[in-house]
Design an enzyme around this catalytic site. Sequence first.
Site, short mmCIF file in Angstrom:
data_model
loop_
_atom_site.label_atom_id
_atom_site.label_comp_id
_atom_site.label_asym_id
_atom_site.label_seq_id
_atom_site.Cartn_x
_atom_site.Cartn_y
_atom_site.Cartn_z
N CYS A 1 -9.34 19.26 71.49
CA CYS A 1 -10.31 20.29 71.09
C CYS A 1 -9.69 21.69 71.18
O CYS A 1 -9.38 22.16 72.28
CB CYS A 1 -11.54 20.17 71.98
SG CYS A 1 -12.70 21.54 71.87
N CYS B 1 -11.61 24.16 73.34
CA CYS B 1 -11.46 23.78 74.76
C CYS B 1 -10.14 24.31 75.31
O CYS B 1 -10.08 24.86 76.41
CB CYS B 1 -11.49 22.26 74.93
SG CYS B 1 -13.03 21.48 74.46
#
Length: 145
Positions: A69, A72
Site C-alpha cells: 500500500c 501506508c
Amino acid sequence: MSAPLSVPCSHCGALNRVPAERLADRPVCGRCKQALLEGKPVELTTANFDAVAGRGDLPVLIDFWASWCGPCRGFAPVFAEAARQFEPRLRLGKVDTDAQAQLSQRFAIRSIPTLVLLKDGREIARQSGALAAAQLRQFVEGALR
C-alpha cells in the site's frame, strides 16, 4: 506520588506497575528487563495483540497497514515519529493486515491505512486514510479528551 499504571511488556507480555511520573524515565520490564516504551511502534500480531494492546492503562493507537500500500508506506514515517512524540502518554502499534488477517477481520478493517485507538482494550476512535503529522496529532488529542 500518583497511583501506578499497568504497562504491558511488548517483549514478554508481563504486566508491569509503573508510577505515572516514572513513565518518562524509560522503565524496564520486571520480568525480561527490556524497555517498556521504546519510542517506536510495536509490531502487533495475533500472538501478542491481547497481551500488549488489550490490557494496561495506556491508550494504544494502532496502524493497520500493508507493505504493498503506497499511502501506508508514505504514512509510516509520520506514525514512527508520532511514537517518539506521544510516548509515554500513548503506545503505538502496527498490524500488517496481510500477515495478521484475523486481526483485520476482528476490527472490520475495510481500507488501509486505518488507525484504531483503544482505551482499556475497547475502541474509542477510528480514522481511515493517511494523515499528515498535524492531522494525526489533532485526531489523537480529540479522541483522548
